[in-house]
Design a protein around this motif. Sequence first.
Motif, PDB file in Angstrom:
ATOM      1  N   ALA A 286       0.833  -1.206   0.000  1.00  0.00           N
ATOM      2  CA  ALA A 286       0.000   0.000   0.000  1.00  0.00           C
ATOM      3  C   ALA A 286       0.866   1.253   0.000  1.00  0.00           C
ATOM      4  CB  ALA A 286      -0.930  -0.009   1.209  1.00  0.00           C
ATOM      5  N   GLY A 287       1.961   1.221   0.740  1.00  0.00           N
ATOM      6  CA  GLY A 287       2.854   2.373   0.770  1.00  0.00           C
ATOM      7  C   GLY A 287       3.462   2.669  -0.584  1.00  0.00           C
ATOM      8  N   LYS A 288       3.658   1.652  -1.404  1.00  0.00           N
ATOM      9  CA  LYS A 288       4.255   1.845  -2.730  1.00  0.00           C
ATOM     10  C   LYS A 288       3.289   2.476  -3.727  1.00  0.00           C
ATOM     11  CE  LYS A 288       6.850  -1.278  -4.604  1.00  0.00           C
ATOM     12  NZ  LYS A 288       7.310  -2.571  -5.164  1.00  0.00           N
ATOM     13  N   CYS A 289       1.986   2.408  -3.451  1.00  0.00           N
ATOM     14  CA  CYS A 289       0.979   2.880  -4.410  1.00  0.00           C
ATOM     15  C   CYS A 289       0.856   4.394  -4.382  1.00  0.00           C
ATOM     16  CB  CYS A 289      -0.368   2.235  -4.090  1.00  0.00           C
ATOM     17  SG  CYS A 289      -1.713   2.770  -5.173  1.00  0.00           S
ATOM     18  N   LYS A 290       1.027   5.032  -5.519  1.00  0.00           N
ATOM     19  CA  LYS A 290       1.053   6.502  -5.568  1.00  0.00           C
ATOM     20  C   LYS A 290      -0.298   7.134  -5.255  1.00  0.00           C
ATOM     21  CE  LYS A 290       0.250   6.869 -10.589  1.00  0.00           C
ATOM     22  NZ  LYS A 290       0.797   7.378 -11.856  1.00  0.00           N
ATOM     23  N   LYS A 291      -1.385   6.373  -5.387  1.00  0.00           N
ATOM     24  CA  LYS A 291      -2.710   6.932  -5.081  1.00  0.00           C
ATOM     25  C   LYS A 291      -3.015   6.931  -3.584  1.00  0.00           C
ATOM     26  CE  LYS A 291      -4.617   7.939  -9.179  1.00  0.00           C
ATOM     27  NZ  LYS A 291      -5.770   7.235  -9.740  1.00  0.00           N
ATOM     28  N   VAL A 292      -2.228   6.204  -2.784  1.00  0.00           N
ATOM     29  CA  VAL A 292      -2.444   6.180  -1.331  1.00  0.00           C
ATOM     30  C   VAL A 292      -1.848   7.451  -0.741  1.00  0.00           C
ATOM     31  CG1 VAL A 292      -1.949   4.980   0.828  1.00  0.00           C
ATOM     32  CG2 VAL A 292      -2.480   3.663  -1.241  1.00  0.00           C
ATOM     33  N   LYS A 293      -2.710   8.322  -0.232  1.00  0.00           N
ATOM     34  CA  LYS A 293      -2.270   9.642   0.211  1.00  0.00           C
ATOM     35  C   LYS A 293      -2.450   9.886   1.707  1.00  0.00           C
ATOM     36  CE  LYS A 293      -3.399  11.490  -4.370  1.00  0.00           C
ATOM     37  NZ  LYS A 293      -4.248  12.441  -5.132  1.00  0.00           N
ATOM     38  N   ALA A 294      -2.945   8.893   2.426  1.00  0.00           N
ATOM     39  CA  ALA A 294      -3.088   9.002   3.882  1.00  0.00           C
ATOM     40  C   ALA A 294      -3.335   7.610   4.434  1.00  0.00           C
ATOM     41  CB  ALA A 294      -4.238   9.932   4.258  1.00  0.00           C
ATOM     42  N   MET A 295      -2.929   7.382   5.678  1.00  0.00           N
ATOM     43  CA  MET A 295      -3.209   6.085   6.306  1.00  0.00           C
ATOM     44  C   MET A 295      -3.391   6.255   7.802  1.00  0.00           C
ATOM     45  SD  MET A 295      -0.681   4.216   8.255  1.00  0.00           S
ATOM     46  CE  MET A 295      -0.569   2.565   7.585  1.00  0.00           C
ATOM     47  N   ASP A 296      -4.129   5.322   8.391  1.00  0.00           N
ATOM     48  CA  ASP A 296      -4.243   5.314   9.844  1.00  0.00           C
ATOM     49  C   ASP A 296      -4.080   3.897  10.378  1.00  0.00           C
ATOM     50  OD1 ASP A 296      -6.806   3.931   9.972  1.00  0.00           O
ATOM     51  OD2 ASP A 296      -7.834   5.831   9.624  1.00  0.00           O
ATOM     52  N   ILE A 297      -3.721   3.828  11.657  1.00  0.00           N
ATOM     53  CA  ILE A 297      -3.583   2.573  12.392  1.00  0.00           C
ATOM     54  C   ILE A 297      -4.447   2.714  13.634  1.00  0.00           C
ATOM     55  CG2 ILE A 297      -1.986   0.995  13.539  1.00  0.00           C
ATOM     56  CD1 ILE A 297       0.265   2.381  11.870  1.00  0.00           C
ATOM     57  N   GLY A 324       7.495   1.239   1.945  1.00  0.00           N
ATOM     58  CA  GLY A 324       6.855   1.274   0.635  1.00  0.00           C
ATOM     59  C   GLY A 324       6.788   2.680   0.082  1.00  0.00           C
ATOM     60  N   TYR A 325       6.483   3.648   0.957  1.00  0.00           N
ATOM     61  CA  TYR A 325       6.416   5.047   0.523  1.00  0.00           C
ATOM     62  C   TYR A 325       7.769   5.534   0.023  1.00  0.00           C
ATOM     63  CZ  TYR A 325       5.836  10.116   0.820  1.00  0.00           C
ATOM     64  OH  TYR A 325       5.813  11.459   0.541  1.00  0.00           O
ATOM     65  N   LYS A 326       8.849   5.143   0.697  1.00  0.00           N
ATOM     66  CA  LYS A 326      10.187   5.544   0.258  1.00  0.00           C
ATOM     67  C   LYS A 326      10.506   4.927  -1.095  1.00  0.00           C
ATOM     68  CE  LYS A 326      14.959   5.973   1.820  1.00  0.00           C
ATOM     69  NZ  LYS A 326      15.715   5.074   0.929  1.00  0.00           N
ATOM     70  N   LYS A 327      10.122   3.657  -1.293  1.00  0.00           N
ATOM     71  CA  LYS A 327      10.299   3.020  -2.598  1.00  0.00           C
ATOM     72  C   LYS A 327       9.538   3.774  -3.676  1.00  0.00           C
ATOM     73  CE  LYS A 327      12.351  -1.204  -1.859  1.00  0.00           C
ATOM     74  NZ  LYS A 327      13.361  -1.906  -2.689  1.00  0.00           N
ATOM     75  N   ARG A 328       8.331   4.189  -3.342  1.00  0.00           N
ATOM     76  CA  ARG A 328       7.507   4.940  -4.285  1.00  0.00           C
ATOM     77  C   ARG A 328       8.197   6.226  -4.708  1.00  0.00           C
ATOM     78  NH1 ARG A 328       2.114   8.027  -2.229  1.00  0.00           N
ATOM     79  NH2 ARG A 328       1.990   6.155  -0.914  1.00  0.00           N
TER      80      ARG A 328
END
Length: 331
Positions: A286-297, A324-328
């Motif tokens: 999910a972190g790698k996906c460019k459309k994911v712009k916010a997340m919560d736990i 994943g976000y860093k990979k993105r």
Amino acid sequence: MKNYPYPMLNPPSFRWRSNEAITEPKVHEWIQTINEEETPDWGRYDVGILGVPLSRSSISASYASENPDAFRREWKSFTTYNLDEDEDLSELNVVDLGDVRQHVTDISICHRNIREAMIAMQKNHPELLPVMVGGDHSITAMLVKGYKDVHPHERVGILQLDTHFDLRDLTDNGPSNGTPIRNLIESQVIKGEDVYNIGLHGFYNVYSLKKYADETGVNYVTMKQARKKGIENVINEALSDLSNKVDTIYFTVDMDVLDISFGPGAPASTPGGMYTEELFEAVYLAGKCKKVKAMDIVCLDPQKDMANATVKAGVHVMLSFLTGYKKRRKE
């Protein structure tokens, strides 16, 4: 500085002392905090962590409100280097924004503050990736509504990892941790067809909620189906389908998606849930996906935990997502 850093937030309740000479930091030495006497230079940050310490809206008794601070304490157990992906997160600039202010008794004020906090984040620093640490699952509806307030023309979808549908009827459950997805659908903030829920299983959802999900077009994959197909395939398909339909994907991780043996600190965790390695892989993708712009736990009660196992899993979830976000960003 007045109204740290905007009116509805409080500074973190404690801060780790940082040693600038460290070349291989632990997570608590890497995550930054804001100098209350200065106006932040938002342009230097990549990710903002926001605590949302609300659990009064939980159906079952919970101390999920204590989770943001439990996360902060557990940062000292982790390094910034992810051996599995050969990635060092220390190259990202991450700031702990503190916690959304909560009212002692009035849940509606708590929810309003959460919504306004997301509005302020999107207006003041829209390029900052928001990572929210709850709190119970009711916060998700408020955060998505706040995002939508600032981006009214965007179509927002939900990727949800959860044991439950969270589609209970608002007329008798109110804005609780059992109703956030229905709340968003019935308030027309999102469409049912733009919800993808992965991890449902066993005897923990009533038939009427499945019927509502089917009637509103909610997409869901049970844990049994996900295991047969492979968690990587299921997550990638959901992300692909959502990316083709929506402008923004909001990613929400209910820690009760974990099997109870891996997540004893999630009040509603059950037998038959995800294994930690499955969850870590899911959030990494999910972190790698460019459309994911916010997340919560959400939905992690540190007072019910054993040996901090669930809190550590939650921090690992956050760090896996950021990997994943860093990979993105590199790609």
